[in-house]
Write an enzyme that holds these catalytic residues in place. Structure first.
Site, PDB file in Angstrom:
ATOM      1  N   ASP A 288       0.859  -1.192   0.000  1.00  0.00           N
ATOM      2  CA  ASP A 288       0.000   0.000   0.000  1.00  0.00           C
ATOM      3  C   ASP A 288       0.886   1.230   0.000  1.00  0.00           C
ATOM      4  O   ASP A 288       2.061   1.172   0.367  1.00  0.00           O
ATOM      5  CB  ASP A 288      -0.917   0.020   1.228  1.00  0.00           C
ATOM      6  CG  ASP A 288      -1.882   1.204   1.184  1.00  0.00           C
ATOM      7  OD1 ASP A 288      -2.373   1.535   0.089  1.00  0.00           O
ATOM      8  OD2 ASP A 288      -2.125   1.830   2.231  1.00  0.00           O
ATOM      9  N   SER A 289       0.291   2.354  -0.394  1.00  0.00           N
ATOM     10  CA  SER A 289       1.015   3.616  -0.360  1.00  0.00           C
ATOM     11  C   SER A 289       1.370   4.017   1.071  1.00  0.00           C
ATOM     12  O   SER A 289       2.263   4.823   1.272  1.00  0.00           O
ATOM     13  CB  SER A 289       0.156   4.715  -0.995  1.00  0.00           C
ATOM     14  OG  SER A 289      -1.100   4.765  -0.349  1.00  0.00           O
TER      15      SER A 289
ATOM     16  N   TYR B 137      -0.548   8.759  -2.465  1.00  0.00           N
ATOM     17  CA  TYR B 137      -0.382   8.603  -3.909  1.00  0.00           C
ATOM     18  C   TYR B 137      -1.527   9.281  -4.673  1.00  0.00           C
ATOM     19  O   TYR B 137      -1.373   9.633  -5.838  1.00  0.00           O
ATOM     20  CB  TYR B 137      -0.411   7.113  -4.300  1.00  0.00           C
ATOM     21  CG  TYR B 137       0.858   6.327  -4.040  1.00  0.00           C
ATOM     22  CD1 TYR B 137       1.888   6.816  -3.240  1.00  0.00           C
ATOM     23  CD2 TYR B 137       1.006   5.062  -4.610  1.00  0.00           C
ATOM     24  CE1 TYR B 137       3.023   6.054  -3.017  1.00  0.00           C
ATOM     25  CE2 TYR B 137       2.150   4.307  -4.393  1.00  0.00           C
ATOM     26  CZ  TYR B 137       3.160   4.801  -3.594  1.00  0.00           C
ATOM     27  OH  TYR B 137       4.276   4.046  -3.375  1.00  0.00           O
ATOM     28  N   GLY B 138      -2.680   9.367  -3.994  1.00  0.00           N
ATOM     29  CA  GLY B 138      -3.902   9.781  -4.687  1.00  0.00           C
ATOM     30  C   GLY B 138      -3.855  11.161  -5.312  1.00  0.00           C
ATOM     31  O   GLY B 138      -4.669  11.497  -6.166  1.00  0.00           O
TER      32      GLY B 138
ATOM     33  N   ASN C 202      -5.758   1.184  -4.019  1.00  0.00           N
ATOM     34  CA  ASN C 202      -6.599   1.347  -5.215  1.00  0.00           C
ATOM     35  C   ASN C 202      -5.921   2.245  -6.246  1.00  0.00           C
ATOM     36  O   ASN C 202      -6.005   1.996  -7.445  1.00  0.00           O
ATOM     37  CB  ASN C 202      -7.935   1.979  -4.834  1.00  0.00           C
ATOM     38  CG  ASN C 202      -8.843   1.014  -4.121  1.00  0.00           C
ATOM     39  OD1 ASN C 202      -9.784   0.491  -4.696  1.00  0.00           O
ATOM     40  ND2 ASN C 202      -8.564   0.739  -2.851  1.00  0.00           N
ATOM     41  N   THR C 203      -5.258   3.288  -5.753  1.00  0.00           N
ATOM     42  CA  THR C 203      -4.624   4.231  -6.680  1.00  0.00           C
ATOM     43  C   THR C 203      -3.515   3.526  -7.462  1.00  0.00           C
ATOM     44  O   THR C 203      -3.435   3.644  -8.689  1.00  0.00           O
ATOM     45  CB  THR C 203      -4.056   5.431  -5.890  1.00  0.00           C
ATOM     46  OG1 THR C 203      -5.109   5.998  -5.097  1.00  0.00           O
ATOM     47  CG2 THR C 203      -3.489   6.479  -6.811  1.00  0.00           C
TER      48      THR C 203
ATOM     49  N   GLU D 272      -6.013   9.891   8.428  1.00  0.00           N
ATOM     50  CA  GLU D 272      -4.616   9.794   8.882  1.00  0.00           C
ATOM     51  C   GLU D 272      -4.396  10.629  10.143  1.00  0.00           C
ATOM     52  O   GLU D 272      -3.568  10.293  10.970  1.00  0.00           O
ATOM     53  CB  GLU D 272      -3.674  10.285   7.786  1.00  0.00           C
ATOM     54  CG  GLU D 272      -3.769   9.465   6.533  1.00  0.00           C
ATOM     55  CD  GLU D 272      -2.465   8.832   6.145  1.00  0.00           C
ATOM     56  OE1 GLU D 272      -1.451   9.528   6.192  1.00  0.00           O
ATOM     57  OE2 GLU D 272      -2.483   7.631   5.807  1.00  0.00           O
TER      58      GLU D 272
ATOM     59  N   THR E 148      -8.086   2.344   0.200  1.00  0.00           N
ATOM     60  CA  THR E 148      -7.716   1.534   1.371  1.00  0.00           C
ATOM     61  C   THR E 148      -8.189   2.118   2.695  1.00  0.00           C
ATOM     62  O   THR E 148      -8.455   1.378   3.633  1.00  0.00           O
ATOM     63  CB  THR E 148      -6.183   1.415   1.482  1.00  0.00           C
ATOM     64  OG1 THR E 148      -5.618   2.700   1.280  1.00  0.00           O
ATOM     65  CG2 THR E 148      -5.634   0.411   0.520  1.00  0.00           C
TER      66      THR E 148
HETATM   67  N1  DGL Z   1      -3.885   3.773  -0.624  1.00  0.00           N
HETATM   68  C1  DGL Z   1      -4.584   4.781  -1.383  1.00  0.00           C
HETATM   69  C2  DGL Z   1      -5.730   4.135  -2.165  1.00  0.00           C
HETATM   70  O1  DGL Z   1      -6.216   3.079  -1.821  1.00  0.00           O
HETATM   71  C3  DGL Z   1      -5.103   5.900  -0.511  1.00  0.00           C
HETATM   72  C4  DGL Z   1      -4.032   6.759   0.110  1.00  0.00           C
HETATM   73  C5  DGL Z   1      -3.192   7.494  -0.913  1.00  0.00           C
HETATM   74  O2  DGL Z   1      -3.691   8.450  -1.529  1.00  0.00           O
HETATM   75  O3  DGL Z   1      -2.053   7.106  -1.078  1.00  0.00           O
HETATM   76  O4  DGL Z   1      -6.160   4.687  -3.141  1.00  0.00           O
END
Ligand code: DGL
Length: 259
Positions: free
Chosen positions: A7-8, A39-40, A71-72, A154, A183
């Site tokens: 995950d990010s 990451y988004g 997801n991103t 967060e 997530t």
């Molecule tokens: N993990 C990212 C997602 O599921 C969410 C947090 C991010 O923006 O990095 O899209």
């Protein structure tokens, strides 16, 4: 070989926990790119570069099956990873994302109108719309970028998250099913349900355990290669006491390692 979960940041721990609860016997390595979260809000090029680094890292750690919980990162990179990166550089490795399992689950409730909330990059990619319409070409997919939620979650600011959700859900009145395409959002799924009491809320922590179990039943050529030591490692690219506190909410005895 081990199962990698990427995950990010730390939001993916909720997905990792669901996988570990459903399939406790395997060895897991979680990698959260906390140095670069979120990451988004980043460009596709940046997201691809960071995700490639993460894949190389997990492969070096002995992971032969990698679940991209983000997801991103799934939206922007999965196709490239599966079609180009793995065949060329890591043919023994299988990389899976969270979007197809989520789409399949949502379509069990409605094939007419499907709502999606996600990060700006995921919405920009239209990956949910693309995958939903591959199965149901006439599906009406309503996607909304919900950028206030990740920072609020967060920061442990659940009243801020609730205020944002109360605004965002106005787009989804009378929508029978809403995909939480990020997530972090399972953590606030009860708030979505509170404001949309008649909507089926699709949260990835509820479905990924069953989906991976089912996948491994269908792919014995992968399942038989997975090591069964019941070990877990949690590795991040940046460490802080705040990160440890967040992680301990999901895994009370967690030891975060820094890479
Ligand atoms: N993990 C990212 C997602 O599921 C969410 C947090 C991010 O923006 O990095 O899209």
């Amino acid at each position: 070989m081990k199962i990698g979960v990427f995950d990010s940041g730390l939001g993916g721990l909720i997905i990792a926990r669901a996988l570990m609860e459903a399939l406790p016997q395997y060895d897991y390595v979680y990698y959260g790119d906390t140095a670069h979260v979120p990451y988004g809000e980043k460009t596709s090029g940046r997201i691809l570069a960071y995700t490639l680094d993460a894949m190389r890292f997990l492969i070096n750690e002995g992971c032969g099956l990698i679940i991209i919980a983000c997801n991103t990162a799934t939206a922007i990179t999965l196709r490239y990873l599966q079609k180009r990166f793995c065949p060329k550089y890591a043919p023994h490795v299988k990389i899976l994302g969270v979007i197809i399992p989520t789409v399949e689950t949502a379509l069990q409730t409605s094939t007419d109108t499907i709502g999606v909330v996600a990060t700006p990059a995921t919405v920009r990619s239209d990956i949910y719309g693309i995958e939903l319409r591959k199965i149901v070409p006439a599906a009406d997919v309503i996607s909304l970028a919900t950028p206030r939620l990740v920072p609020a979650i967060e920061a442990n600011d659940f009243s801020g998250a609730e205020q944002a959700i109360a605004e965002y859900i106005k787009t989804f009145q009378n929508v029978p099913v809403l995909i939480l395409g990020c997530t972090h959002y399972p953590i606030v799924k009860d708030l979505f349900q509170k404001y949309l009491p008649h909507t089926r809320i699709v949260a990835q922590d509820d479905l990924m355990g069953d989906k991976l179990t089912d996948y491994l039943k269908r792919h014995s050529e992968i399942e038989t290669k997975l090591s069964r030591g019941n070990t877990r490692r949690f590795i991040v690219s940046q460490l802080s006491p705040g990160y440890t506190q967040v992680a301990q909410k999901l895994f009370p005895n967690i030891q975060l390692e820094l890479f």
